[in-house]
Design an enzyme around this catalytic site. Structure first.
Site, PDB file in Angstrom:
ATOM      1  N   GLU A  97       0.711  -1.279   0.037  1.00 56.45           N
ATOM      2  CA  GLU A  97      -0.004   0.010   0.019  1.00 56.45           C
ATOM      3  C   GLU A  97       0.693   1.147  -0.172  1.00 56.45           C
ATOM      4  O   GLU A  97       0.719   2.129   0.823  1.00 56.45           O
ATOM      5  CB  GLU A  97      -0.896  -0.036   1.339  1.00 56.45           C
ATOM      6  CG  GLU A  97      -1.668  -1.183   1.041  1.00 56.45           C
ATOM      7  CD  GLU A  97      -2.793  -1.292   2.277  1.00 56.45           C
ATOM      8  OE1 GLU A  97      -2.825  -0.761   3.264  1.00 56.45           O
ATOM      9  OE2 GLU A  97      -4.129  -1.654   1.898  1.00 56.45           O
ATOM     10  N   GLU A 141      -5.330  -8.381  -1.355  1.00 52.22           N
ATOM     11  CA  GLU A 141      -6.176  -8.152  -0.009  1.00 52.22           C
ATOM     12  C   GLU A 141      -7.675  -7.712  -0.262  1.00 52.22           C
ATOM     13  O   GLU A 141      -7.650  -6.899  -1.150  1.00 52.22           O
ATOM     14  CB  GLU A 141      -5.633  -6.934   0.733  1.00 52.22           C
ATOM     15  CG  GLU A 141      -4.404  -7.251   1.244  1.00 52.22           C
ATOM     16  CD  GLU A 141      -3.733  -5.914   2.537  1.00 52.22           C
ATOM     17  OE1 GLU A 141      -4.704  -5.444   2.832  1.00 52.22           O
ATOM     18  OE2 GLU A 141      -2.563  -6.015   2.447  1.00 52.22           O
TER      19      GLU A 141
HETATM   20  C1  BGP Z   1      -4.484  -3.136   5.018  1.00 51.43           C
HETATM   21  C2  BGP Z   1      -3.213  -3.455   5.376  1.00 51.43           C
HETATM   22  C3  BGP Z   1      -3.134  -4.948   6.233  1.00 51.43           C
HETATM   23  C4  BGP Z   1      -4.286  -5.390   6.804  1.00 51.43           C
HETATM   24  C5  BGP Z   1      -5.578  -4.848   6.077  1.00 51.43           C
HETATM   25  C6  BGP Z   1      -6.801  -4.938   6.897  1.00 51.43           C
HETATM   26  O1  BGP Z   1      -4.407  -1.768   4.950  1.00 51.43           O
HETATM   27  O2  BGP Z   1      -2.189  -3.731   4.258  1.00 51.43           O
HETATM   28  O3  BGP Z   1      -1.981  -5.048   6.681  1.00 51.43           O
HETATM   29  O4  BGP Z   1      -4.304  -5.553   8.158  1.00 51.43           O
HETATM   30  O5  BGP Z   1      -5.485  -3.437   5.785  1.00 51.43           O
HETATM   31  O6  BGP Z   1      -6.829  -3.796   7.796  1.00 51.43           O
HETATM   32  P1  BGP Z   1      -6.919  -4.282   9.408  1.00 51.43           P
HETATM   33  O7  BGP Z   1      -6.118  -4.959  10.146  1.00 51.43           O
HETATM   34  O8  BGP Z   1      -6.898  -2.552  10.090  1.00 51.43           O
HETATM   35  O9  BGP Z   1      -8.374  -4.389   9.582  1.00 51.43           O
END
Ligand code: BGP
Length: 472
Positions: free
Chosen positions: A171, A363
């Protein structure tokens, strides 16, 4: 109609800092995550504190064999994880790597390959070594390019025969929104000027291009992509001013994909720099380096939001680092992230129209509170129909996008096994097909249990997506 290509890479994703634990074992140095006990939303501490769930993660460091076996049982073709940079270079700027750290990832990748699972490796997933943050103010300093180059050279040489798919910075556009977590920048965000942030961005972009160049030299056949936080924005109203507001908001994301895919700064950014008196220090050779463009574009996709100039009409919405307004047509997750499967089809088409490069969704998923229940046969599970529904709706839209003509390499849903949340450092925000018995207060046995979605995803993979037509 099932349109997933035969070689579609089905799988799941995690990041080292959210699952491994063992934060100080076998020579690992601290990373920026180790001093963020409450995640993005909380203050950082001087040293690791006992209430930091990420320090122990879900103990993947010691349980990777059993976890990868479960991924294999689901039929994963690919497993996305990151290398914790500070396992390999504990402070970040050493001359020699830490052999024990290198050995760990050898073991992880060997275990994947044993089951025919391709590792997809993020080189830097919010894990800048704390040493580099403290010494150089993270990516604000050009010095980090050299440290990153040494790190890349080391891991490419070591794992080149095992890992074909690589992502440079997780990201990468989040640098503008979360400078410490994303870029290891110690200076408080409120003291940073836009120029500081764009300078750091430039360093990361040069480093990313350098990784592509080096990767192609050292690992012929490797595919190296960038990774963008997919912030999808719609205009809140048809007012042309909202259309322009959306275009401008969109560019905050697209800058990064534009440079990675086209190998140069876009003219709209150059103009923005001029208008705002921003001067980026470029060194000779930087522009040449940026020409080493990526093989594919990967992105995270969780939600969408709206932009408007009519702020009195808008209600702010949550999301992973994205700021925007609520869309009245969409529902949201328990954490306020708006759920928008069709937005994924739109995003895939938009990116493909713009670059004609293969795309990889690395993701996607639903963070939800799960209830572990005991079935009559004594088995423990979670009946996560809500998660199945979220994933199914999104995958159906991926299929639509493929049908539209978009080249999609694969799909790795986020947190395929429950991990600690990045934004809030909670354990109760779960994404996985596999439940991990660990709670926000650190209690729990760390036992793993298959959720209902485990069997569902197994069938999706087995049928190469055909089972998505079945109602759940
Ligand atoms: C993204 C990241 C991840 C992940 C995901 C979900 O922004 O790359 O590392 O964790 O989001 O977010 P969260 O864990 O805050 O729910």
């Amino acid at each position: 109609m099932n349109t997933f290509p035969a070689d579609f890479l089905w799988g799941g994703a995690v990041a080292a800092n959210q699952c491994e634990g063992a934060y100080n074992e076998d020579g690992k140095g601290l990373s920026v995550q180790d001093v963020l006990p409450k995640g993005l939303k909380g203050a950082r501490t001087e040293t690791p504190t006992p209430d930091n769930l990420k320090l122990e993660g879900i103990d993947f460091y010691h349980r990777y064999k059993e976890d990868i076996k479960l991924f294999a049982e689901m039929g994963f073709k690919v497993f996305r994880t990151s290398i914790a940079w500070s396992r390999i270079f504990p402070e970040g700027d050493e001359e020699q790597p830490n052999e024990k750290g290198l050995q760990f990832y050898d073991n992880v990748f060997d275990q994947c390959l044993k089951y025919g699972i391709q590792p997809l490796v993020t080189i830097s997933h919010y894990e800048t070594p704390l040493g580099l943050a403290k010494k150089y103010d993270g990516w604000r300093s050009r010095k980090l390019i050299g440290c990153f180059e040494r790190y890349c050279r080391t891991i490419f040489t070591r794992y080149g025969s095992k890992v074909k798919y690589w992502l440079t910075f997780n990201e990468i556009n989040s640098l503008l929104h979360a400078p410490f977590m994303s870029g290891g920048i110690m200076t408080p965000a409120e003291e940073l000027s836009e120029e500081d942030l764009y300078q750091a961005m430039h360093h990361e972009l040069v480093a990313s291009a350098l990784a592509v160049k080096l990767g192609h030299e050292l690992m012929p056949g490797a595919k190296i992509g960038c990774m963008i936080l997919g912030i999808t924005t719609y205009p809140l109203t048809p007012d042309p001013d909202d259309i322009i507001a959306t275009m401008l908001k969109d560019r905050e994301t697209m800058i990064f994909a534009d440079i990675h895919a086209r190998g140069k700064y876009p003219s709209y950014l150059k103009q923005y720099f001029k208008d705002h008196h921003i001067q980026i220090q470029m060194e000779p050779g930087d522009e040449e380096m940026l020409k080493h463009t990526v093989d594919f574009i990967s992105f995270s996709y969780y939600s969408s939001n709206c932009a408007t100039v009519h702020t009195e009409l808008g209600v702010s919405t949550g999301g992973n680092l994205s700021r925007g307004y609520k869309n009245p047509y969409l529902k949201a997750s328990e954490w306020g992230w708006q759920i928008d499967p069709k937005g994924l089809r739109y995003t895939l088409n938009k990116l493909y129209d713009r670059y004609q490069l293969p795309l990889f969704i690395v993701e996607n998923g639903l963070g939800a509170v799960d209830q572990l229940v005991t079935l009559e046969n004594g088995e423990k599970t979670v009946v996560d129909d809500y998660r199945i529904d979220y994933l199914r709706q999104h995958l159906l839209q991926v299929r639509e996008a493929i049908h539209d003509g978009v080249e999609v390499m694969g799909y790795t849903s986020w947190g395929c096994i429950d991990v600690v949340s990045a934004s809030t450092a909670e354990m109760k925000k779960r994404y996985g097909y596999i439940y991990v018995d660990r709670n926000d207060d650190g209690s729990g046995t760390l036992e793993r249990y298959r959720k209902k979605s485990f069997g569902w995803y197994q069938r999706v993979i087995k049928t190469n997506g055909a089972s998505l037509d079945e109602e759940v």
